[in-house]
Design a protein around this motif. Structure first.
Motif, mmCIF file in Angstrom:
data_model
loop_
_atom_site.group_PDB
_atom_site.id
_atom_site.type_symbol
_atom_site.label_atom_id
_atom_site.label_comp_id
_atom_site.label_asym_id
_atom_site.label_seq_id
_atom_site.Cartn_x
_atom_site.Cartn_y
_atom_site.Cartn_z
ATOM 1 N N GLU A 218 0.839 -1.092 0.158
ATOM 2 C CA GLU A 218 -0.320 0.375 0.098
ATOM 3 C C GLU A 218 1.049 1.182 -0.153
ATOM 4 O O GLU A 218 0.632 2.086 -0.903
ATOM 5 C CB GLU A 218 -1.460 -0.084 0.895
ATOM 6 N N SER A 219 2.154 1.342 0.605
ATOM 7 C CA SER A 219 2.667 2.065 0.417
ATOM 8 C C SER A 219 3.269 3.020 -0.365
ATOM 9 O O SER A 219 3.914 3.654 -0.927
ATOM 10 C CB SER A 219 4.020 2.251 2.076
ATOM 11 N N MET A 220 3.726 1.628 -0.716
ATOM 12 C CA MET A 220 4.938 1.885 -2.579
ATOM 13 C C MET A 220 3.493 2.110 -3.442
ATOM 14 O O MET A 220 3.688 2.765 -4.527
ATOM 15 C CB MET A 220 5.278 0.578 -3.000
ATOM 16 N N HIS B 52 -2.782 -0.878 -15.006
ATOM 17 C CA HIS B 52 -2.127 -1.999 -14.684
ATOM 18 C C HIS B 52 -0.304 -1.730 -14.120
ATOM 19 O O HIS B 52 0.062 -2.281 -12.987
ATOM 20 C CB HIS B 52 -2.461 -3.223 -14.549
ATOM 21 N N GLN B 53 0.026 -1.675 -15.550
ATOM 22 C CA GLN B 53 1.211 -1.199 -15.618
ATOM 23 C C GLN B 53 1.850 -0.143 -14.433
ATOM 24 O O GLN B 53 3.095 -0.640 -13.776
ATOM 25 C CB GLN B 53 1.685 -0.780 -16.936
ATOM 26 N N MET B 54 0.886 0.846 -14.631
ATOM 27 C CA MET B 54 1.301 2.196 -13.757
ATOM 28 C C MET B 54 1.369 1.149 -12.068
ATOM 29 O O MET B 54 2.208 1.536 -11.597
ATOM 30 C CB MET B 54 0.721 3.221 -13.586
ATOM 31 N N VAL B 55 0.742 0.481 -11.307
ATOM 32 C CA VAL B 55 0.944 -0.215 -10.310
ATOM 33 C C VAL B 55 1.721 -1.103 -10.276
ATOM 34 O O VAL B 55 2.352 -1.095 -9.396
ATOM 35 C CB VAL B 55 -0.184 -0.733 -9.370
ATOM 36 N N TYR B 56 2.316 -1.658 -10.956
ATOM 37 C CA TYR B 56 3.207 -2.863 -10.942
ATOM 38 C C TYR B 56 4.697 -1.799 -10.908
ATOM 39 O O TYR B 56 5.825 -2.355 -10.671
ATOM 40 C CB TYR B 56 3.213 -3.725 -11.872
ATOM 41 N N GLY B 57 4.525 -0.743 -12.075
ATOM 42 C CA GLY B 57 5.608 0.480 -11.799
ATOM 43 C C GLY B 57 6.243 0.574 -10.174
ATOM 44 O O GLY B 57 7.134 0.877 -9.906
ATOM 45 N N ALA B 58 5.122 1.064 -9.629
ATOM 46 C CA ALA B 58 5.180 1.446 -8.699
ATOM 47 C C ALA B 58 5.919 0.313 -7.583
ATOM 48 O O ALA B 58 6.488 1.069 -5.968
ATOM 49 C CB ALA B 58 3.864 1.280 -7.758
ATOM 50 N N MET C 173 6.913 -7.295 -8.356
ATOM 51 C CA MET C 173 6.107 -8.466 -8.884
ATOM 52 C C MET C 173 6.477 -10.052 -9.219
ATOM 53 O O MET C 173 7.908 -9.890 -9.865
ATOM 54 C CB MET C 173 5.078 -7.965 -9.768
ATOM 55 N N GLY C 174 6.331 -11.067 -9.482
ATOM 56 C CA GLY C 174 7.114 -12.414 -9.272
ATOM 57 C C GLY C 174 8.349 -12.827 -9.237
ATOM 58 O O GLY C 174 9.061 -13.975 -8.893
ATOM 59 N N GLY C 175 8.247 -11.633 -8.086
ATOM 60 C CA GLY C 175 10.470 -12.096 -7.267
ATOM 61 C C GLY C 175 9.465 -12.248 -5.623
ATOM 62 O O GLY C 175 8.438 -13.314 -4.781
#
Length: 78
Positions: free
Chosen positions: A9-11, A51-57, A62-64
């Protein structure tokens, strides 16, 4: 080591300061979350771009460190 919901949430809030963020731990294991993110920054963007914006945040976690994140995104209702 799993990610804490507060860290996720913080990120997201750091990258999208106006975001309304709700995180749910789906399996109780710190690896499988669902997130609802509402932000005016998503206005005019496709769902994929949102979604890409959230993954970028999440800065490559993600995936790790973060195994699975089911995302629901949208813009605020004015």
């Amino acid at each position: 080591m799993p990610m804490d919901a507060r860290e996720i949430e913080s990120m997201i809030r750091e990258a999208l300061p106006d975001a309304q963020v709700e995180i749910k731990d789906l399996a109780g294991d710190g690896d499988h979350y669902a997130a609802t993110v509402i932000s005016s920054a998503f206005r005019g963007k496709t769902r994929v771009a949102q979604h890409q914006m959230v993954y970028g945040a999440l800065q490559g976690r993600m995936g790790g460190v973060l195994h699975a994140l089911a995302l629901t995104t949208g813009v605020p209702q004015d």
